[in-house]
Design an enzyme around this catalytic site. Structure first.
Site, PDB file in Angstrom:
ATOM      1  N   SER A 116     -35.771 -10.594 -20.430  1.00  0.00           N
ATOM      2  CA  SER A 116     -35.366 -10.458 -19.029  1.00  0.00           C
ATOM      3  C   SER A 116     -36.536 -10.089 -18.136  1.00  0.00           C
ATOM      4  CB  SER A 116     -34.249  -9.421 -18.837  1.00  0.00           C
ATOM      5  OG  SER A 116     -34.063  -8.625 -19.932  1.00  0.00           O
ATOM      6  N   HIS A 137     -32.276 -17.208 -20.611  1.00  0.00           N
ATOM      7  CA  HIS A 137     -31.861 -15.843 -20.283  1.00  0.00           C
ATOM      8  C   HIS A 137     -30.366 -15.766 -20.017  1.00  0.00           C
ATOM      9  CE1 HIS A 137     -32.133 -12.194 -17.392  1.00  0.00           C
ATOM     10  NE2 HIS A 137     -32.049 -11.783 -18.630  1.00  0.00           N
ATOM     11  N   GLU A 149     -30.068 -18.641 -17.340  1.00  0.00           N
ATOM     12  CA  GLU A 149     -31.270 -19.109 -16.645  1.00  0.00           C
ATOM     13  C   GLU A 149     -32.161 -19.797 -17.667  1.00  0.00           C
ATOM     14  OE1 GLU A 149     -32.090 -15.864 -13.190  1.00  0.00           O
ATOM     15  OE2 GLU A 149     -32.473 -15.180 -15.219  1.00  0.00           O
ATOM     16  N   ASN A 187     -32.090 -11.527 -11.487  1.00  0.00           N
ATOM     17  CA  ASN A 187     -32.546 -10.137 -11.336  1.00  0.00           C
ATOM     18  C   ASN A 187     -33.389  -9.964 -10.074  1.00  0.00           C
ATOM     19  OD1 ASN A 187     -31.171  -9.055 -13.476  1.00  0.00           O
ATOM     20  ND2 ASN A 187     -32.864  -9.298 -14.924  1.00  0.00           N
TER      21      ASN A 187
END
Ligand code: NAD
Length: 498
Positions: A116, A137, A149, A187
């Site tokens: 991440s 991800h 992702e 994120n």
């Protein structure tokens, strides 16, 4: 397809379950003795529960059983077309694992990392064939968070990305391709809600619960920033905040908060430690009590400043027993609905008496909650009378201190601005940003659609006004946003390909 999953903790288990349920053969490997067997048992138990509930058929369960295998050593992954690693989040072990796997797997096999926060290009850097490495991800819990992702490293073969996109599409999850940049897409996008939530508490605009209530009730967010951080764990969120800020070279839009360090030191991580921004009893959040509205004094006269919702607000006040005056000098209270301004600035700009001024956030869903904003000069009489009138019909009202852009305008403008910055940096295609963020962060709409709904020009106005009042560069509008606002275009408009 035969898929290897290395590292069978929280994420590895979820990833393996998703692929087994989608019809693939999955091989589990973990460095810790017994860990892959434990993961096998947990996944099977989960599939059995799903079958018992009727979420999957008995036939699907029977078909899945022989497709899940435990491997005793890395060479057992030899026949895999894709190996996904979900081991410890550290660069050296991930590089070493991929270097070890390369001679074992076939020439065309793909190595995918669930990292991440690390750079995919760095994970690939020690491979003989870096072109076969990509980020993949997922989000926790993997089977329920229907987004992944896909991150090409700088040397990743485009065919690898196509294969991974097709693989993800086959699971029913949404695939989004995101650049190898800090926080990738989701994120990165999460910085708006958390960062601005903290900024508001740092300025003493409201407390944690007050900000959460305004975002939840007034803006249709499932959870406010602090409830969300209690769920994720501040230990995890604080690291992500710091890492994204540092990786973006101290970009002020991503500035972390000084409020986190003492909370981390005190062990207030959130649900997992029984206390975070909230206390938890038997796993349930204890919601702090809300301020009771005062009694409205009779015969209050209100002046409501011009604005899109003026008539709606005036009608509410009349229903609550107030009379409306068109002479601000004759009013007991003056209600303003500014965009991006605080009450101090708005009152002085409009040459109104700040002692009688208060603000109502025009962006909020008033049927669920209102925010009443006071300047430092607002008298207790004016504050109480305004609070009482707004709450007279049972409406929920949160009283906040002076803040340019109230709570929702600031947070939403930051979410939109960061979404635009993601588009401007080319981290993802504009059309893919919103669905990914809605699935990954659970927002009521994606940032670009939110911006279009409010109006790109209005978002620019909010941001520029806040920037002017605070002097803080974190509020400067993204070029993506500014240009589309100037041109009257949707924030989803890509422009010509370069
Ligand atoms: N937990 C999350 O919410 C989340 C979300 C997205 C991505 N991630 C990423 O996924 C990865 C795994 O996270 P997690 O939360 O599942 O961790 P975890 O601690 O639950 O599991 C990690 C597993 O990897 C094993 N392991 C460690 N080093 C290994 C090695 N060299 N070879 C083989 N196995 C090894 C451990 O024994 C453990 O079983 C990390 O990169 C993390 O950043 C986590």
């Amino acid at each position: 397809m035969i898929i290897g999953v290395v590292g069978t903790g929280v994420m590895g288990r979820g990833i393996a379950q998703l692929f087994v349920q989608s019809g693939h053969e999955v091989r589990l490997f973990d460095a810790e003795a017994g860990a892959a067997e434990a993961a096998y048992a947990a996944i099977m138990a989960m599939l059995e529960r799903l079958a018992a509930k009727g979420s999957i058929t008995a036939a699907a369960l029977d078909a899945a059983r022989p497709r899940l295998l435990v491997c005793a050593s890395l060479p057992d992954l030899a026949g895999c077309a894709v190996v996904v690693e979900a081991i410890i989040e550290a660069l050296a072990p991930k590089q070493a694992l991929f270097a070890d796997l390369e001679p074992i797997i076939g020439e065309a096999a793909i190595l995918a990392s669930n990292t991440s926060s690390l750079t995919v290009s760095a994970i690939a850097a020690r491979c003989a064939v870096p072109g076969r490495v990509a980020g993949l991800h997922f989000f926790n819990p993997v089977p329920l968070m229907k987004i992944a992702e896909i991150i090409p490293g700088l040397r990743t073969d485009p065919a690898v990305i196509e294969t991974l996109r097709a693989l993800i599409a086959g699971t029913g999850h949404q695939a989004v391709t995101a650049a190898d940049q800090p926080g990738f897409l989701i994120n990165h996008a999460g910085r708006g809600l958390y960062g601005e939530g903290f900024r508001l508490v740092e300025e003493n605009v409201s407390d944690f619960a007050g900000i959460d209530r305004i975002m939840r009730d007034g803006s249709g967010f499932r959870m406010g920033p602090f409830e969300l951080m209690d769920l994720t764990g501040l230990d995890v969120s604080a690291k992500v905040m710091q890492s994204i800020f540092d990786q973006f070279q101290q970009e002020p839009r991503y500035r972390p908060s000084a409020l986190t360090a003492p909370r981390l030191a005190a062990g207030l991580f959130g649900r997992k430690t029984g206390e975070g921004f909230y206390k938890y009893e038997d796993g349930l959040k204890v919601e702090p009590g809300e301020q009771r509205p005062p009694e409205a004094p009779p015969g209050i006269t209100v002046f409501v400043q011009e604005g899109a919702r003026r008539d709606e607000l005036a009608a509410r006040l009349v229903r609550a027993g107030a009379s409306i005056t068109h002479d601000s000098a004759a009013a007991d209270i003056i209600l303003l609905m500014p965009w991006g301004e605080d009450i101090t600035t708005a009152a002085l700009r409009l040459r109104l008496n700040p002692a009688r001024c208060a603000g109502v956030d025009p962006l909020m869903q008033w049927e669920r909650r209102l925010a009443l904003m006071l300047s430092p000069a607002t008298t207790p009489f004016a504050a109480n009378a305004a609070h009482a009138l707004l709450a007279a019909d049972g409406s929920k009202v949160t009283v906040i201190a002076d803040s340019p852009g109230f709570v929702t305008q600031r947070i939403i403008a930051m979410i939109v601005n960061i979404g635009c910055e993601i588009a401007q940096r080319g981290i993802a295609r504009a059309a893919e940003i919103d669905p990914a963020i809605q699935l990954g962060l659970g927002y009521p709409a994606g940032p670009l659609a939110l911006g279009d709904r409010i109006g790109p020009a209005r978002i620019v106005q909010i941001l520029e006004t806040i920037q002017h009042i605070t002097g803080d560069l974190r509020y400067r509008p993204s070029l993506w946003l500014r240009r589309r606002a100037m041109l009257g275009l949707s924030l989803l408009h890509e422009g010509q390909p370069r």
